[in-house]
Write an enzyme that holds these catalytic residues in place. Structure first.
Site, PDB file in Angstrom:
ATOM      1  N   HIS A  89      -0.721  -0.788   4.063  1.00  0.00           N
ATOM      2  CA  HIS A  89       0.476  -0.228   4.668  1.00  0.00           C
ATOM      3  C   HIS A  89       0.764  -1.038   5.933  1.00  0.00           C
ATOM      4  O   HIS A  89      -0.148  -1.282   6.730  1.00  0.00           O
ATOM      5  CB  HIS A  89       0.238   1.229   5.079  1.00  0.00           C
ATOM      6  CG  HIS A  89      -0.138   2.139   3.945  1.00  0.00           C
ATOM      7  ND1 HIS A  89       0.709   3.102   3.455  1.00  0.00           N
ATOM      8  CD2 HIS A  89      -1.274   2.230   3.202  1.00  0.00           C
ATOM      9  CE1 HIS A  89       0.107   3.758   2.466  1.00  0.00           C
ATOM     10  NE2 HIS A  89      -1.097   3.245   2.302  1.00  0.00           N
ATOM     11  N   ASP A 139       7.785   1.677   1.339  1.00  0.00           N
ATOM     12  CA  ASP A 139       7.119   2.875   0.835  1.00  0.00           C
ATOM     13  C   ASP A 139       8.173   3.929   0.505  1.00  0.00           C
ATOM     14  O   ASP A 139       9.127   4.135   1.259  1.00  0.00           O
ATOM     15  CB  ASP A 139       6.142   3.411   1.891  1.00  0.00           C
ATOM     16  CG  ASP A 139       5.175   4.433   1.317  1.00  0.00           C
ATOM     17  OD1 ASP A 139       3.973   4.142   1.262  1.00  0.00           O
ATOM     18  OD2 ASP A 139       5.632   5.532   0.917  1.00  0.00           O
ATOM     19  N   ILE A 140       7.982   4.618  -0.598  1.00  0.00           N
ATOM     20  CA  ILE A 140       8.952   5.615  -1.051  1.00  0.00           C
ATOM     21  C   ILE A 140       8.945   6.854  -0.138  1.00  0.00           C
ATOM     22  O   ILE A 140       9.943   7.588  -0.090  1.00  0.00           O
ATOM     23  CB  ILE A 140       8.659   5.998  -2.520  1.00  0.00           C
ATOM     24  CG1 ILE A 140       9.907   6.535  -3.199  1.00  0.00           C
ATOM     25  CG2 ILE A 140       7.501   6.985  -2.630  1.00  0.00           C
ATOM     26  CD1 ILE A 140       9.769   6.650  -4.718  1.00  0.00           C
ATOM     27  N   ASN A 177      -6.207   2.274   2.659  1.00  0.00           N
ATOM     28  CA  ASN A 177      -7.016   3.416   2.260  1.00  0.00           C
ATOM     29  C   ASN A 177      -7.890   3.022   1.072  1.00  0.00           C
ATOM     30  O   ASN A 177      -7.388   2.514   0.071  1.00  0.00           O
ATOM     31  CB  ASN A 177      -6.108   4.586   1.854  1.00  0.00           C
ATOM     32  CG  ASN A 177      -5.386   5.197   3.035  1.00  0.00           C
ATOM     33  OD1 ASN A 177      -5.969   5.393   4.091  1.00  0.00           O
ATOM     34  ND2 ASN A 177      -4.106   5.482   2.866  1.00  0.00           N
ATOM     35  N   HIS A 220      -3.708  -2.096  -1.765  1.00  0.00           N
ATOM     36  CA  HIS A 220      -2.478  -2.288  -0.998  1.00  0.00           C
ATOM     37  C   HIS A 220      -2.770  -2.031   0.468  1.00  0.00           C
ATOM     38  O   HIS A 220      -3.686  -1.271   0.805  1.00  0.00           O
ATOM     39  CB  HIS A 220      -1.377  -1.336  -1.471  1.00  0.00           C
ATOM     40  CG  HIS A 220      -1.772   0.107  -1.494  1.00  0.00           C
ATOM     41  ND1 HIS A 220      -2.542   0.648  -2.512  1.00  0.00           N
ATOM     42  CD2 HIS A 220      -1.542   1.116  -0.624  1.00  0.00           C
ATOM     43  CE1 HIS A 220      -2.736   1.934  -2.263  1.00  0.00           C
ATOM     44  NE2 HIS A 220      -2.154   2.246  -1.121  1.00  0.00           N
TER      45      HIS A 220
HETATM   46  P1  5GP Z   1      -2.306   5.350  -0.522  1.00  0.00           P
HETATM   47  O1  5GP Z   1      -2.453   6.785  -0.159  1.00  0.00           O
HETATM   48  O2  5GP Z   1      -2.774   5.069  -1.924  1.00  0.00           O
HETATM   49  O3  5GP Z   1      -2.890   4.423   0.503  1.00  0.00           O
HETATM   50  O4  5GP Z   1      -0.767   5.057  -0.441  1.00  0.00           O
HETATM   51  C1  5GP Z   1       0.092   5.079  -1.534  1.00  0.00           C
HETATM   52  C2  5GP Z   1       1.499   4.985  -1.003  1.00  0.00           C
HETATM   53  O5  5GP Z   1       2.351   4.643  -2.075  1.00  0.00           O
HETATM   54  C3  5GP Z   1       2.030   6.275  -0.398  1.00  0.00           C
HETATM   55  O6  5GP Z   1       2.375   6.058   0.954  1.00  0.00           O
HETATM   56  C4  5GP Z   1       3.240   6.622  -1.278  1.00  0.00           C
HETATM   57  O7  5GP Z   1       4.321   7.133  -0.537  1.00  0.00           O
HETATM   58  C5  5GP Z   1       3.578   5.281  -1.913  1.00  0.00           C
HETATM   59  N1  5GP Z   1       4.171   5.368  -3.243  1.00  0.00           N
HETATM   60  C6  5GP Z   1       3.718   6.130  -4.281  1.00  0.00           C
HETATM   61  N2  5GP Z   1       4.484   5.927  -5.369  1.00  0.00           N
HETATM   62  C7  5GP Z   1       5.430   5.018  -5.005  1.00  0.00           C
HETATM   63  C8  5GP Z   1       6.511   4.411  -5.721  1.00  0.00           C
HETATM   64  O8  5GP Z   1       6.752   4.658  -6.890  1.00  0.00           O
HETATM   65  N3  5GP Z   1       7.260   3.508  -5.031  1.00  0.00           N
HETATM   66  C9  5GP Z   1       7.010   3.199  -3.714  1.00  0.00           C
HETATM   67  N4  5GP Z   1       7.830   2.302  -3.145  1.00  0.00           N
HETATM   68  N5  5GP Z   1       6.000   3.764  -3.026  1.00  0.00           N
HETATM   69  C10 5GP Z   1       5.222   4.657  -3.665  1.00  0.00           C
END
Ligand code: 5GP
Length: 121
Positions: A106, A33-34, A91, A104
């Site tokens: 985590h 994760d970034i 999520n 996805h």
């Molecule tokens: P969500 O809130 O949709 O469950 O999680 C999305 C996750 O994707 C977040 O934790 C965010 O930090 C990660 N993320 C968003 N853009 C990027 C990206 O371009 N590269 C990576 N490696 N992670 C990302």
């Protein structure tokens, strides 16, 4: 909700933008994760156009569902998280704060993670 082919994880899957990849097989891709929220924070995504948990659960073929979750467990194992423990979280939708509309999970670990549920914020 229709799948948006331009979402950031679709672009990572197509190799259009880089990611710090840790695992890949025919069903899944995993990368760091970034914005890590734990000492180890990896995202695992299926190779297929699924918007969310609901879409994946309802519409993915059984072999992809199985392959995906086997990949999630393998990633946690390969990252050395099994003994200490880890958390798998998905999520779905606005209330959960889903940002990226490609299903996805985590995988978080590497130290104590605190309580599961955070309200508000
Ligand atoms: P969500 O809130 O949709 O469950 O999680 C999305 C996750 O994707 C977040 O934790 C965010 O930090 C990660 N993320 C968003 N853009 C990027 C990206 O371009 N590269 C990576 N490696 N992670 C990302």
């Amino acid at each position: 909700m229709a799948y948006d082919e331009s979402n950031i994880f679709a672009r990572i899957l197509r190799g259009e933008i880089p990611a710090d990849r840790v695992y890949e097989d025919e069903h899944a891709l995993a990368f760091h994760d970034i914005g890590p929220q734990a000492p180890v924070h990896v995202l695992v995504i299926p190779k297929g156009a699924y918007v969310s948990m609901a879409d994946f659960g309802a519409n993915a073929p059984p072999e992809l569902v199985t392959g995906f979750f086997r990949a999630v467990a393998r990633v946690a194992h390969d990252l050395g998280l099994e003994e200490g423990g880890y958390r798998v979280l998905a999520n779905h939708g606005a209330d959960a704060g889903q940002e990226v509309p490609h299903f996805h999970v985590h995988v978080c670990g590497g130290g104590p993670l605190g309580r599961l549920i955070a309200r508000g914020g």
